[in-house]
Design a protein around this motif. Structure first.
Motif, mmCIF file in Angstrom:
data_model
loop_
_atom_site.group_PDB
_atom_site.id
_atom_site.type_symbol
_atom_site.label_atom_id
_atom_site.label_comp_id
_atom_site.label_asym_id
_atom_site.label_seq_id
_atom_site.Cartn_x
_atom_site.Cartn_y
_atom_site.Cartn_z
ATOM 1 N N VAL A 36 110.319 -55.096 -56.068
ATOM 2 C CA VAL A 36 110.375 -54.744 -54.649
ATOM 3 C C VAL A 36 110.119 -53.254 -54.465
ATOM 4 N N GLN A 37 110.748 -52.442 -55.310
ATOM 5 C CA GLN A 37 110.554 -51.003 -55.205
ATOM 6 C C GLN A 37 109.099 -50.618 -55.454
ATOM 7 N N ALA A 38 108.483 -51.264 -56.427
ATOM 8 C CA ALA A 38 107.071 -50.977 -56.712
ATOM 9 C C ALA A 38 106.185 -51.370 -55.533
ATOM 10 N N PHE A 39 106.527 -52.482 -54.890
ATOM 11 C CA PHE A 39 105.767 -52.936 -53.727
ATOM 12 C C PHE A 39 105.831 -51.913 -52.597
ATOM 13 N N LEU A 40 107.044 -51.411 -52.309
ATOM 14 C CA LEU A 40 107.216 -50.449 -51.227
ATOM 15 C C LEU A 40 106.667 -49.074 -51.587
ATOM 16 N N ALA A 41 106.688 -48.746 -52.875
ATOM 17 C CA ALA A 41 106.282 -47.407 -53.304
ATOM 18 C C ALA A 41 104.840 -47.086 -52.931
ATOM 19 N N GLU A 42 104.016 -48.110 -52.827
ATOM 20 C CA GLU A 42 102.612 -47.865 -52.469
ATOM 21 C C GLU A 42 102.496 -47.197 -51.109
ATOM 22 N N ALA A 43 103.369 -47.570 -50.180
ATOM 23 C CA ALA A 43 103.352 -46.936 -48.866
ATOM 24 C C ALA A 43 104.044 -45.580 -48.900
ATOM 25 N N ILE A 44 105.164 -45.495 -49.629
ATOM 26 C CA ILE A 44 105.923 -44.250 -49.687
ATOM 27 C C ILE A 44 105.117 -43.146 -50.344
ATOM 28 N N GLU A 45 104.387 -43.472 -51.399
ATOM 29 C CA GLU A 45 103.646 -42.451 -52.139
ATOM 30 C C GLU A 45 102.472 -41.879 -51.366
ATOM 31 N N GLU A 46 102.104 -42.524 -50.263
ATOM 32 C CA GLU A 46 101.042 -41.979 -49.416
ATOM 33 C C GLU A 46 101.516 -40.746 -48.649
ATOM 34 N N ILE A 47 102.824 -40.489 -48.618
ATOM 35 C CA ILE A 47 103.341 -39.334 -47.888
ATOM 36 C C ILE A 47 102.811 -38.031 -48.479
ATOM 37 N N GLY A 48 102.724 -37.978 -49.813
ATOM 38 C CA GLY A 48 102.114 -36.812 -50.429
ATOM 39 C C GLY A 48 103.054 -35.658 -50.705
ATOM 40 N N ASP A 49 104.365 -35.877 -50.644
ATOM 41 C CA ASP A 49 105.352 -34.849 -50.965
ATOM 42 C C ASP A 49 106.369 -35.477 -51.902
ATOM 43 N N GLU A 50 106.405 -35.011 -53.147
ATOM 44 C CA GLU A 50 107.217 -35.664 -54.162
ATOM 45 C C GLU A 50 108.703 -35.639 -53.828
ATOM 46 N N ALA A 51 109.197 -34.537 -53.286
ATOM 47 C CA ALA A 51 110.626 -34.438 -52.973
ATOM 48 C C ALA A 51 111.016 -35.440 -51.889
ATOM 49 N N ILE A 52 110.167 -35.594 -50.859
ATOM 50 C CA ILE A 52 110.443 -36.557 -49.802
ATOM 51 C C ILE A 52 110.349 -37.989 -50.334
ATOM 52 N N GLU A 53 109.362 -38.232 -51.185
ATOM 53 C CA GLU A 53 109.195 -39.566 -51.757
ATOM 54 C C GLU A 53 110.413 -39.973 -52.573
ATOM 55 N N GLN A 54 110.995 -39.037 -53.308
ATOM 56 C CA GLN A 54 112.176 -39.356 -54.110
ATOM 57 C C GLN A 54 113.363 -39.726 -53.234
ATOM 58 N N VAL A 55 113.515 -39.031 -52.112
ATOM 59 C CA VAL A 55 114.587 -39.364 -51.182
ATOM 60 C C VAL A 55 114.421 -40.785 -50.656
ATOM 61 N N LEU A 56 113.206 -41.155 -50.284
ATOM 62 C CA LEU A 56 112.954 -42.476 -49.721
ATOM 63 C C LEU A 56 113.108 -43.565 -50.771
ATOM 64 N N GLU A 57 112.614 -43.310 -51.965
ATOM 65 C CA GLU A 57 112.710 -44.336 -53.017
ATOM 66 C C GLU A 57 114.131 -44.557 -53.458
#
Length: 427
Positions: A406-427
């Protein structure tokens, strides 16, 4: 002989009308509020026979509407914020609202006071709301969330990010509901990003489980020439809460707007976004992730209006649905006759974890120009059994393996944000 058919008001509609009629008549905003509320008084809450609401029938889903919320306990809010703030180590400044009311003692904008102008909307409401003339808005008759918001708004953030300023840490708009009595919190944000400015703005929503409070929030935004802004919204309301949200944005020339909406928790969610390209060579990356379970209902409805040439919009949404929950995605891209060389790409994907779940997808393209690249797509499926077997064969338990997928499925959308620190918070 004909007789007029009278609409039968639901309990929620009667409650809304009663709450509005109880508001003070000497309110400086009364005329504006009354004009907006006439939409609800005449038509009632939107229902499935209204095309934009066919999957989210508020007349059925809302059993009641609580009275406007009183200010909450500040010290209790402080304790909750300390425990739940997802941006404690990331945001550079914070604006806090409790039960829909600005709380200065929990807010801190000192670090960016020379870069960003901020004021509570409450002061402008007390002056009659003339500030609204500076911002584009939708038609309350066509947008019930806006009609309800205009009638009951109590506070919000007025933010102006100054020309050519780059705010290096996110600005956090934190919304908390505290207390043991359900209430309605109604907020309006007015955000202006001046030419050449860059910023990231977070909206977060948090409240107690098993309390049927409600949130109505509208954000009006103007992104000027050459400005860049990330707008990230985290809706993690309580399990019995209802959340109605609307973002209205206008992009001038060479602007970049990247909104991301994450939804998990509330019994009912309807997030809308209306975006207009008013200047050429602008880009928008509109993304979202939704997780629903039990009997929750989450709807994301999007309208992107390409009114000028040489602009690009890309929409990418993911939904994970468990139990008997329901997720809805409605996306419309309009390309006006003069909007040549438009690029518009829209994709929504859903992952069903239970046979009782439901995903409704309604993509639309209205294209009136001939030199465009536009497309939409949608997928809906279950977890890949081979991938699940692969993980389990390596000693990973079933629940953990499913979580990883599930996390891998959602990560495709989250990783489009382009900011690693923000992506880690969301994941």
């Amino acid at each position: 002989m004909t007789s007029e058919i009278k609409r039968v008001e639901t309990a929620a509609e009667k409650a809304v009308i009663g709450h509005f009629d109880a508001m003070p008549g000497d309110d400086p905003m009364h005329e504006i509020r009354a004009s907006a509320f006439d939409v609800i008084r005449q038509a009632g809450l939107p229902h499935r026979r209204v095309e934009d609401w066919k999957y989210t029938d508020l007349r059925t889903l809302l059993q009641d509407v609580p009275a406007p919320a009183a200010p909450g306990d500040v010290e209790k809010a402080r304790a909750i914020l300390a425990e739940t703030d997802p941006l404690a180590d990331l945001a550079g400044s914070r604006i806090v609202f409790v039960n829909g009311h600005f709380v200065p003692s929990l807010s801190d904008m000192a670090a960016i006071a020379d870069q960003v102008d901020f004021a509570s909307l409450g002061r402008f409401l007390a002056d009659g709301g003339a500030i609204f003339d500076r911002f584009d808005t939708a038609d309350p008759a066509e947008t019930p969330i806006l009609a309800l918001n205009s009638a009951f708004m109590s506070d919000g953030a007025v933010i102006n990010i100054k020309q050519d300023v780059e705010v290096d840490k996110p600005i956090h708009l934190a919304h908390l509901f505290v207390g043991e009595e359900a209430g309605l919190q109604t907020l309006r944000n007015l955000v202006s990003i001046e030419s050449g400015a860059k910023a990231t703005i977070f909206e977060t929503y948090h409240g107690p489980d098993d309390l049927a409070y409600q949130t109505n929030t509208v954000s009006q935004m103007h992104v000027a020439d050459g400005a860049e802004v990330r707008w990230i919204k985290l809706v993690e309301e309580g399990s019995a809460a209802a959340h109605l949200g609307l973002v209205i944005s206008r992009l001038d020339a060479n602007a970049v707007f990247d909104p991301f909406t994450y939804t998990a928790g509330p019994a009912l969610t309807r997030n809308e976004m209306q975006m207009v390209f008013s200047g050429a060579h602008s880009k928008a990356g509109i993304r979202g992730a939704t997780l629903v379970r039990d009997k929750c209902h989450a709807d994301f409805t999007l309208l992107v209006d390409h009114a000028v040439p040489d602009c690009e919009s890309r929409e990418y949404f993911k939904s994970v649905i468990d139990d008997t929950a329901r997720a809805v995605f409605q996306g419309k891209i309009i390309v006006r006759p003069d909007a040549q060389r438009t690029i518009g790409q829209m994709m929504s994907q859903a992952l069903l974890l239970d046979e009782g779940g439901e995903f409704d997808n309604k993509p639309e393209l209205e294209i009136f120009a001939d030199d465009v690249i536009c497309a939409h797509g949608a997928t809906c499926g279950e977890i890949d059994e081979e991938m699940l077997f692969f993980l389990r064969s390596r000693g990973i338990g079933e629940a953990e393996a499913e979580q990883l997928l599930v996390q891998a499925f959602l990560a495709e959308a989250i990783e489009e944000i382009g900011d690693e620190a923000i992506e880690q918070v969301l994941e």
